[in-house]
Design an enzyme around this catalytic site. Sequence first.
Site, PDB file in Angstrom:
ATOM      1  N   HIS A   1     -93.517   4.315  12.472  1.00 28.35           N
ATOM      2  CA  HIS A   1     -92.306   4.313  13.316  1.00 28.35           C
ATOM      3  C   HIS A   1     -91.019   4.444  12.526  1.00 28.35           C
ATOM      4  CE1 HIS A   1     -94.976   1.531  15.961  1.00 28.35           C
ATOM      5  NE2 HIS A   1     -95.230   2.788  16.204  1.00 28.35           N
TER       6      HIS A   1
ATOM      7  N   TYR B   1    -106.685   5.779  19.742  1.00 26.97           N
ATOM      8  CA  TYR B   1    -105.416   5.952  20.440  1.00 26.97           C
ATOM      9  C   TYR B   1    -105.384   7.255  21.228  1.00 26.97           C
ATOM     10  CZ  TYR B   1    -103.031   1.992  18.190  1.00 26.97           C
ATOM     11  OH  TYR B   1    -102.635   0.741  17.811  1.00 26.97           O
TER      12      TYR B   1
ATOM     13  N   LYS C   1    -110.060  -0.629  17.761  1.00 24.83           N
ATOM     14  CA  LYS C   1    -108.786  -1.273  18.085  1.00 24.83           C
ATOM     15  C   LYS C   1    -108.200  -0.517  19.255  1.00 24.83           C
ATOM     16  CE  LYS C   1    -104.372  -1.908  15.639  1.00 24.83           C
ATOM     17  NZ  LYS C   1    -103.473  -1.183  16.496  1.00 24.83           N
TER      18      LYS C   1
HETATM   19  O1  LIG Z   1     -98.780   4.540  17.812  1.00 29.29           O
HETATM   20  P1  LIG Z   1     -97.951   3.387  18.316  1.00 29.29           P
HETATM   21  O2  LIG Z   1     -98.399   2.852  19.631  1.00 29.29           O
HETATM   22  O3  LIG Z   1     -96.504   3.678  18.298  1.00 29.29           O
HETATM   23  O4  LIG Z   1     -98.136   2.165  17.335  1.00 29.29           O
HETATM   24  C1  LIG Z   1     -98.853   2.246  16.144  1.00 29.29           C
HETATM   25  C2  LIG Z   1     -98.721   0.923  15.443  1.00 29.29           C
HETATM   26  O5  LIG Z   1     -99.306  -0.068  16.214  1.00 29.29           O
HETATM   27  C3  LIG Z   1    -100.294  -0.710  15.453  1.00 29.29           C
HETATM   28  O6  LIG Z   1    -101.510  -0.069  15.751  1.00 29.29           O
HETATM   29  C4  LIG Z   1    -100.344  -2.170  15.844  1.00 29.29           C
HETATM   30  O7  LIG Z   1     -99.160  -2.813  15.472  1.00 29.29           O
HETATM   31  P2  LIG Z   1     -98.208  -3.534  16.522  1.00 29.29           P
HETATM   32  O8  LIG Z   1     -98.866  -4.826  16.872  1.00 29.29           O
HETATM   33  O9  LIG Z   1     -96.910  -3.722  15.838  1.00 29.29           O
HETATM   34  O10 LIG Z   1     -98.130  -2.629  17.732  1.00 29.29           O
HETATM   35  C5  LIG Z   1     -99.975  -0.437  14.012  1.00 29.29           C
HETATM   36  O11 LIG Z   1    -101.095  -0.475  13.184  1.00 29.29           O
HETATM   37  C6  LIG Z   1     -99.360   0.919  14.107  1.00 29.29           C
HETATM   38  O12 LIG Z   1     -98.388   1.109  13.158  1.00 29.29           O
END
Ligand SMILES: O=P(O)(O)OC[C@H]1O[C@](O)(COP(=O)(O)O)[C@@H](O)[C@@H]1O
Length: 312
Positions: free
Chosen positions: A59, A180, A214
């Site tokens: 991010h 994801y 996850k």
């Molecule tokens: O792709 P997104 O949803 O923006 O978030 C990715 C981030 O969220 C995570 O999967 C989990 O972290 P958070 O608990 O801060 O959301 C991190 O490993 C990764 O940097």
Amino acid sequence: MQQCCRLVEEIETMTSTPHALRELGLNAGKRARLHRLLFGHGLGNGTALFLPYDQGLEHGPRDFFANPAASDPSYILKLAVEGGFNGIVTQIGFAEKLFWDFAGEVPLILKLNGKTDIPSDARALSPVHATVEDAVRLGADAVGYTLYVGTPEQVTDFEQYRTVRADAQRLGMPLIVWAYPRGEAIEAKGGRDSFYAVDYAARVASELGADVVKVNFPHPDKIADVPEVYRASFSAQAAIDAVVRSANNTLVLVSGGSRQGDEAMLEKATRSMDAGATGLIFGRNVWQRPHEESLRFVDQLRKILAQHARAR
Ligand SMILES: O=P(O)(O)OC[C@H]1O[C@](O)(COP(=O)(O)O)[C@@H](O)[C@@H]1O
């Protein structure tokens, strides 16, 4: 009508059964490392609380505005140790240069791929920049791989993932897949947090051989894919129950996401553990606040985990 109610009842009673480690068909190395992660650290009761720290890559520095101290990886390592986490997730840079200071105190999960959020997510693909051999060399207890389910780059992603999976299998390294959903096709089907997307992603990770998956918590109002007959009784709990079922014999970790109120996060944590998840992987909700407050929040999460011990 009677038939419909029976079906609803049947689905509701299909509760997710958390798997014992020994039932997962893991090779010796994977089982030993997962055992260390789940029973040798944290509460030691088979549940897990992991601290992800790759948001600076994913991010950018904006994630540290709320608590500038958190931009320093040493601060996060200290938090991971003091908070009694089961492990910390970092990219190769921090693992190589900083981790030795805390080696052995908190397990390392080495993230093998990652990207910035500067280009659009429409064709998201997370390139690999570290190897399972790096993880072995650094004493890691697991590796992490982000698989973007549903993007036009999925074919390349699956190929890239295949090499990582084979290496992890050969070297006895547990593989945690960040499953994801991403891309236009997913947006057209309800979005990345829809039940359809999260549930499908959990299943994909399981079918592609992830040891741990996850997932994000599915949005209970985005249920376009749920059969009409079941829709009326569909709840936040039913949604996460179904996701854990879809992951099958792959252990489930539920992600934190962007900062929300503690009440909402604790409810998410409770529902996830009630559904049979192995644990939680909360980052921003933990460290986007002052240190003492982080520890108090972690303590509340640990109380939830303490009520959900898992079998060896
Ligand atoms: O792709 P997104 O949803 O923006 O978030 C990715 C981030 O969220 C995570 O999967 C989990 O972290 P958070 O608990 O801060 O959301 C991190 O490993 C990764 O940097």
